[in-house]
Design a protein around this motif. Structure first.
Motif, PDB file in Angstrom:
ATOM      1  N   MET A 114       0.811  -1.170  -0.047  1.00 29.93           N
ATOM      2  CA  MET A 114      -0.071  -0.079  -0.013  1.00 29.93           C
ATOM      3  C   MET A 114       0.991   1.234   0.148  1.00 29.93           C
ATOM      4  O   MET A 114       1.815   1.232   0.617  1.00 29.93           O
ATOM      5  N   ALA A 115       0.617   2.039  -0.802  1.00 27.25           N
ATOM      6  CA  ALA A 115       1.315   3.339  -0.910  1.00 27.25           C
ATOM      7  C   ALA A 115       0.623   4.418   0.053  1.00 27.25           C
ATOM      8  O   ALA A 115      -0.427   4.253   0.434  1.00 27.25           O
ATOM      9  N   HIS A 116       1.694   5.352   0.644  1.00 27.42           N
ATOM     10  CA  HIS A 116       1.197   6.398   1.513  1.00 27.42           C
ATOM     11  C   HIS A 116       2.106   7.696   1.267  1.00 27.42           C
ATOM     12  O   HIS A 116       3.226   7.666   1.185  1.00 27.42           O
ATOM     13  N   ALA A 117       1.425   8.801   1.334  1.00 27.50           N
ATOM     14  CA  ALA A 117       1.934   9.987   1.282  1.00 27.50           C
ATOM     15  C   ALA A 117       1.285  11.138   2.146  1.00 27.50           C
ATOM     16  O   ALA A 117      -0.100  10.945   2.378  1.00 27.50           O
ATOM     17  N   THR A 118       1.954  12.077   2.706  1.00 25.68           N
ATOM     18  CA  THR A 118       1.369  13.413   3.210  1.00 25.68           C
ATOM     19  C   THR A 118       1.943  14.341   2.630  1.00 25.68           C
ATOM     20  O   THR A 118       3.117  14.455   2.004  1.00 25.68           O
ATOM     21  N   ALA A 119       1.168  15.510   2.567  1.00 23.25           N
ATOM     22  CA  ALA A 119       1.449  16.900   2.028  1.00 23.25           C
ATOM     23  C   ALA A 119       1.220  17.669   3.010  1.00 23.25           C
ATOM     24  O   ALA A 119       0.069  17.817   3.530  1.00 23.25           O
ATOM     25  N   THR A 120       1.952  18.881   3.151  1.00 24.65           N
ATOM     26  CA  THR A 120       1.903  19.803   4.394  1.00 24.65           C
ATOM     27  C   THR A 120       2.299  21.084   3.541  1.00 24.65           C
ATOM     28  O   THR A 120       3.445  21.212   3.189  1.00 24.65           O
ATOM     29  N   ILE A 121       1.482  22.059   3.822  1.00 22.79           N
ATOM     30  CA  ILE A 121       1.726  23.489   3.271  1.00 22.79           C
ATOM     31  C   ILE A 121       1.644  24.456   4.628  1.00 22.79           C
ATOM     32  O   ILE A 121       0.668  24.316   5.300  1.00 22.79           O
ATOM     33  N   GLY A 122       2.530  25.301   4.426  1.00 18.76           N
ATOM     34  CA  GLY A 122       2.832  26.370   5.422  1.00 18.76           C
ATOM     35  C   GLY A 122       2.419  27.847   5.091  1.00 18.76           C
ATOM     36  O   GLY A 122       1.825  28.095   3.827  1.00 18.76           O
ATOM     37  N   PRO A 123       3.255  28.617   5.434  1.00 18.82           N
ATOM     38  CA  PRO A 123       3.042  29.995   5.161  1.00 18.82           C
ATOM     39  C   PRO A 123       3.829  30.473   3.827  1.00 18.82           C
ATOM     40  O   PRO A 123       3.654  31.552   3.268  1.00 18.82           O
ATOM     41  N   ASP A 124       4.771  29.237   3.333  1.00 24.67           N
ATOM     42  CA  ASP A 124       5.466  30.023   1.980  1.00 24.67           C
ATOM     43  C   ASP A 124       4.728  29.606   0.926  1.00 24.67           C
ATOM     44  O   ASP A 124       4.888  28.720   0.005  1.00 24.67           O
ATOM     45  N   ARG A 125       3.543  30.530   0.627  1.00 20.02           N
ATOM     46  CA  ARG A 125       2.852  30.466  -0.424  1.00 20.02           C
ATOM     47  C   ARG A 125       2.118  29.091  -0.852  1.00 20.02           C
ATOM     48  O   ARG A 125       1.436  28.357  -0.244  1.00 20.02           O
ATOM     49  N   TYR A 126       2.914  28.657  -1.857  1.00 21.77           N
ATOM     50  CA  TYR A 126       2.375  27.315  -2.669  1.00 21.77           C
ATOM     51  C   TYR A 126       3.389  26.214  -2.203  1.00 21.77           C
ATOM     52  O   TYR A 126       3.076  25.032  -2.843  1.00 21.77           O
ATOM     53  N   ARG A 127       4.609  26.443  -1.630  1.00 22.37           N
ATOM     54  CA  ARG A 127       5.568  25.362  -1.422  1.00 22.37           C
ATOM     55  C   ARG A 127       4.863  24.204  -0.509  1.00 22.37           C
ATOM     56  O   ARG A 127       4.379  24.806   0.635  1.00 22.37           O
ATOM     57  N   THR A 128       4.798  23.169  -1.042  1.00 17.78           N
ATOM     58  CA  THR A 128       4.230  22.041  -0.179  1.00 17.78           C
ATOM     59  C   THR A 128       5.271  21.048  -0.057  1.00 17.78           C
ATOM     60  O   THR A 128       6.039  20.489  -0.741  1.00 17.78           O
ATOM     61  N   SER A 129       5.424  20.518   1.108  1.00 12.19           N
ATOM     62  CA  SER A 129       6.507  19.425   1.691  1.00 12.19           C
ATOM     63  C   SER A 129       5.738  18.189   1.501  1.00 12.19           C
ATOM     64  O   SER A 129       4.563  18.190   2.238  1.00 12.19           O
ATOM     65  N   ILE A 130       6.339  17.168   0.936  1.00 10.60           N
ATOM     66  CA  ILE A 130       5.556  16.047   0.753  1.00 10.60           C
ATOM     67  C   ILE A 130       6.744  14.801   1.185  1.00 10.60           C
ATOM     68  O   ILE A 130       7.610  14.900   1.251  1.00 10.60           O
ATOM     69  N   VAL A 131       5.897  13.727   1.965  1.00  5.24           N
ATOM     70  CA  VAL A 131       6.487  12.572   2.528  1.00  5.24           C
ATOM     71  C   VAL A 131       5.968  11.672   1.815  1.00  5.24           C
ATOM     72  O   VAL A 131       4.829  11.285   1.920  1.00  5.24           O
ATOM     73  N   ALA A 132       6.646  10.777   0.687  1.00  3.27           N
ATOM     74  CA  ALA A 132       6.154   9.590  -0.069  1.00  3.27           C
ATOM     75  C   ALA A 132       6.903   8.388   0.263  1.00  3.27           C
ATOM     76  O   ALA A 132       8.119   8.562  -0.056  1.00  3.27           O
ATOM     77  N   GLY A 133       6.498   7.436   0.842  1.00  4.93           N
ATOM     78  CA  GLY A 133       7.274   6.051   0.908  1.00  4.93           C
ATOM     79  C   GLY A 133       8.428   6.463   1.737  1.00  4.93           C
ATOM     80  O   GLY A 133       9.630   5.771   1.517  1.00  4.93           O
ATOM     81  N   GLY A 134       8.574   7.505   2.560  1.00  9.58           N
ATOM     82  CA  GLY A 134       9.703   7.718   3.508  1.00  9.58           C
ATOM     83  C   GLY A 134      10.626   8.757   2.981  1.00  9.58           C
ATOM     84  O   GLY A 134      11.714   9.045   3.453  1.00  9.58           O
ATOM     85  N   HIS A 135      10.386   9.361   1.649  1.00  9.53           N
ATOM     86  CA  HIS A 135      11.211  10.166   1.036  1.00  9.53           C
ATOM     87  C   HIS A 135      10.467  11.634   0.999  1.00  9.53           C
ATOM     88  O   HIS A 135       9.489  11.771   0.793  1.00  9.53           O
ATOM     89  N   ALA A 136      11.497  12.487   1.369  1.00 15.05           N
ATOM     90  CA  ALA A 136      10.888  14.030   1.295  1.00 15.05           C
ATOM     91  C   ALA A 136      10.934  14.731  -0.319  1.00 15.05           C
ATOM     92  O   ALA A 136      12.071  14.259  -0.781  1.00 15.05           O
ATOM     93  N   LEU A 137       9.927  15.338  -0.382  1.00 10.59           N
ATOM     94  CA  LEU A 137       9.900  15.984  -1.694  1.00 10.59           C
ATOM     95  C   LEU A 137       9.523  17.374  -1.620  1.00 10.59           C
ATOM     96  O   LEU A 137       8.598  17.693  -0.380  1.00 10.59           O
TER      97      LEU A 137
END
Length: 127
Positions: free
Chosen positions: A1-24
């Protein structure tokens, strides 16, 4: 099963993603108000399809014992939202015409290809 998270903060549209344990990082280009600090969402979609295609075709060639030296996948998304399409070009190096044609056929049945072609229900929950 695949899993990812996406988090956006105050930096306009910059989104931090963690997918399969890898940061993007994903972002929008400057022309759309972002800082272009990472691929845009549709770029990530194309990257997923390209990676799945390349990996699946490499596995297939290895199982067949074919001398695949390199595989380049070129992908373009185009069209309006109601009629979008993806053009995918596969460039295998080291194979004969029959082997290359077989890879093109296999490309149509990679897991991500089949998922995109079939559509996918998305259930959203607000917590």
């Amino acid at each position: 099963m695949a899993h990812a998270t996406a988090t956006i903060g105050p930096d306009r549209y910059r989104t931090s993603i963690v997918a399969g344990g890898h940061a993007l990082t994903a972002d929008e280009p400057a022309a759309l108000g972002g800082a272009d600090s990472g691929p845009a969402p549709f770029d990530l979609l194309l990257a997923s399809l390209g990676a799945c295609t390349a990996i699946t075709l490499r596995i297939y060639a290895e199982k067949k014992g074919w001398p695949l030296e390199r595989l380049d996948i070129d992908l373009t998304l185009s069209g309006p939202p109601e009629a979008r399409s993806i053009a995918r070009t596969v460039h295998p190096l080291g194979l004969n015409a029959e082997q290359a044609a077989r890879l093109a056929d296999i490309a149509e049945r990679t897991p991500v290809t089949l998922t995109l072609k079939a559509g996918l229900p998305i259930a959203t929950t607000l917590i």
